[in-house]
Scaffold this active site. Structure first.
Site, short mmCIF file in Angstrom:
data_model
loop_
_atom_site.label_atom_id
_atom_site.label_comp_id
_atom_site.label_asym_id
_atom_site.label_seq_id
_atom_site.Cartn_x
_atom_site.Cartn_y
_atom_site.Cartn_z
CD GLU A 238 44.57 80.99 76.93
OE1 GLU A 238 45.22 82.06 77.02
OE2 GLU A 238 43.36 80.91 77.15
CG LEU A 239 50.25 80.54 80.96
CD1 LEU A 239 51.72 80.40 81.33
CD2 LEU A 239 49.35 80.21 82.14
CB CYS B 43 44.19 85.78 76.91
SG CYS B 43 43.29 84.48 76.05
N GLY C 149 44.97 81.08 82.83
CA GLY C 149 45.20 82.08 83.87
C GLY C 149 46.41 82.93 83.55
CB SER C 150 48.16 85.47 85.53
OG SER C 150 48.59 84.79 86.70
CD1 TRP D 55 38.45 86.59 86.38
CD2 TRP D 55 37.04 87.56 84.94
NE1 TRP D 55 39.05 87.74 85.90
CE2 TRP D 55 38.20 88.34 85.02
CE3 TRP D 55 36.00 87.98 84.10
CZ2 TRP D 55 38.38 89.51 84.29
CZ3 TRP D 55 36.17 89.15 83.37
CH2 TRP D 55 37.36 89.90 83.48
CG ASN D 56 38.82 85.89 80.55
OD1 ASN D 56 38.98 84.81 81.10
ND2 ASN D 56 39.56 86.28 79.54
N PRO E 74 36.46 76.31 88.73
CG PRO E 74 34.22 76.95 88.90
CD PRO E 74 35.18 75.84 89.26
CD GLU F 29 47.23 89.69 79.46
OE1 GLU F 29 46.35 89.08 78.84
OE2 GLU F 29 47.89 89.20 80.40
#
Length: 484
Positions: A255-256, A289, A233-234, A156-157, A181, A388
């Site tokens: 892409e974490l 991130c 995401g995470s 969402w960011n 999404p 993080e």
């Protein structure tokens, strides 16, 4: 300012080239994080909706992969042109759904447009090569073909650019793509995908599904027709997705998470560094991130650096993102506020000093705001440094020895981004080589651009988005041995 009526009414789910205003799993309520109030509802896809989207994508892929690369390029440019005409509408949606200030939302939409322009040109540059054959009269041809149907799962960011980074290269490569999404920001996704639809991409080449993991994720992961998965995401979600992708041997790119270090050497220009660090750290309320989380500052600079950082952080204006004067908006939800409070409590328990911030703003009773926070005096295993934080918390610590700085910067399990500030050219090169990250910024935080490969190593993921490298994740390599 808060006119949101009808924000989702014109769109919905996109399946087979048609917008569906109703989904088989009811609706999802979307809230403004600056107020906590509902701004509308979006249709939620059922497992049946997902199966129909996959079936439509199979048809769309056959048409799209046969479309000449130059035609695909023209369509991608058309998407970018349509998007450019919707900048203010898009910025407003991004702000209402994520809370980020309008200026940051406009920049995100502009970066999204860049993705389509870049990959429009990359579609024309899908090069193969010829290798000399051992067979008399022979020739070895290496070519690239689209991998097939791809599925994109985004956070969402950055609700626009994260989708653009996946849709643009997928379409350039000739793939069909299904976008799912975040449920926090479906309206931005709808608007972007409608721009794709308006440009004339064949039905089924792009689909949009909104919904819970139980109804959307599982059917996509189980389908053998879906050949590629891309996630932003995470790390925990990425690990689970890799395990689930193994069942049908899907290609994955991830892409974490990140926990970016910033190393500030003694020769760095203090005021210039602070002018760069503070706005970057608190952009999108720290929910980025690649944002700087932990600052390792040479002991000769740490005191003035901390004072300048805290003063700038304290001066930031918090408010609703639709107000042009706002410099930092809210966190996305109460869970993120709770997470910040946990980090601050841990820091306090470990003897950390709260230089500024540390809690909810006084008198702010609505929304999910948290003060820009600066903490010093922490051990390296404190939450603010070791994990993080994905929020507006900066941990500042000092170092005396260069080797110590590199060792501490590289101690994280993450390896997405790292930054260094110095005037010494030799030290710049050494730092770029020594820091363990997929991306290193030397005297700069500017890492995200359409022409540059974006991605990490270690627990921060695999694969790249952007640059010439970004399209390769959506292509298979084919070898053809020709003997005349």
């Amino acid at each position: 300012m808060m006119e949101t009526c009808g924000m989702y009414d014109s769109f919905g789910l996109l399946i087979g080239g048609e917008w569906r205003r109703k989904g088989g799993a009811g609706v999802i309520e979307v809230n403004d994080p600056a107020t906590g109030e509902a701004i509308g509802t979006a249709p939620a896809a059922s497992a049946t909706d997902v199966e129909e989207a996959i079936h439509a994508a199979e048809k769309g892929f056959k048409t799209w992969r046969a479309t000449p690369a130059w035609t695909r390029a023209d369509l991608l440019h058309a998407i970018a042109n349509i998007m450019a005409g919707k900048t203010e509408e898009a910025a407003r949606r991004i702000t209402l759904e994520t809370g980020k200030p309008l200026a940051q939302a406009r920049r995100e939409w502009a970066l999204s447009i860049d993705q389509f322009r870049w990959y429009a040109e990359e579609a024309r540059r899908i090069y193969g090569r010829i290798v000399e054959s051992r067979a008399p009269g022979g020739r070895v041809e290496i070519s690239h073909e689209p991998v097939g149907i791809a599925a994109a799962f985004t956070a969402w960011n950055f609700p626009a650019v994260l989708i653009a980074r996946k849709v643009a290269p997928a379409l350039a490569a000739g793939c069909a793509i299904i976008v799912r999404p975040s449920r926090e920001a479906p309206g931005t996704a709808m608007l972007l995908i409608d721009c794709v639809q308006q440009a004339g991409v064949p039905a089924g080449a792009v689909s949009l599904l909104i919904g819970s993991a139980s109804t959307t994720y599982e059917p996509i992961m189980a389908s053998s027709a879906v050949r590629k998965i891309s996630l932003t995401g995470s790390t925990a979600i990425g690990q689970q997705m890799i395990r689930d992708a193994a069942g049908t041997l899907k290609r994955v790119s991830m892409e974490l998470g990140g926990n970016a270090p910033v190393v500030v050497f003694e020769d760095a220009p203090l005021e210039q560094v602070l002018d760069l660090c503070v706005p970057v750290k608190f952009a999108n309320a720290g929910q980025v991130c690649v944002t700087a989380d932990r600052f390792y500052v040479h002991e000769s600079l740490v005191k003035p650096f901390t004072q300048g950082f805290a003063a700038r952080a304290k001066a930031l204006r918090l408010g609703h993102g639709l107000e042009e004067s706002t410099q930092m908006g809210p966190l996305i939800n109460q869970r993120r506020v709770d997470a910040m409070e946990k980090i601050v409590a841990d820091a306090t328990a470990r003897g950390g000093r709260i230089e500024t911030g540390g809690g909810r703003p006084k008198g702010q009773n609505k929304g999910f705001f948290f003060e820009p926070t600066v903490i010093t005096g922490l051990p390296d295993d404190a939450l603010a440094i070791a994990e993080e934080n994905f929020g507006p918390i900066a941990a500042i610590t000092s170092f005396g020895d260069t080797e110590e700085a590199y060792a501490r910067a590289n101690s994280s399990e993450y390896g997405l981004a790292a930054y260094v500030f110095t005037r010494d050219p030799a030290r710049m090169r050494a730092a770029a080589a020594r820091l363990e990250a997929g991306m290193v910024g030397v005297n700069s935080f500017a890492l995200a651009a359409a022409e540059a490969p974006f991605g990490g190593i270690k627990a921060s993921g695999m694969g790249r988005e952007g640059g010439t490298e970004g399209i390769l994740d959506y292509m298979n390599v084919k070898l053809t041995q020709v003997v005349v």
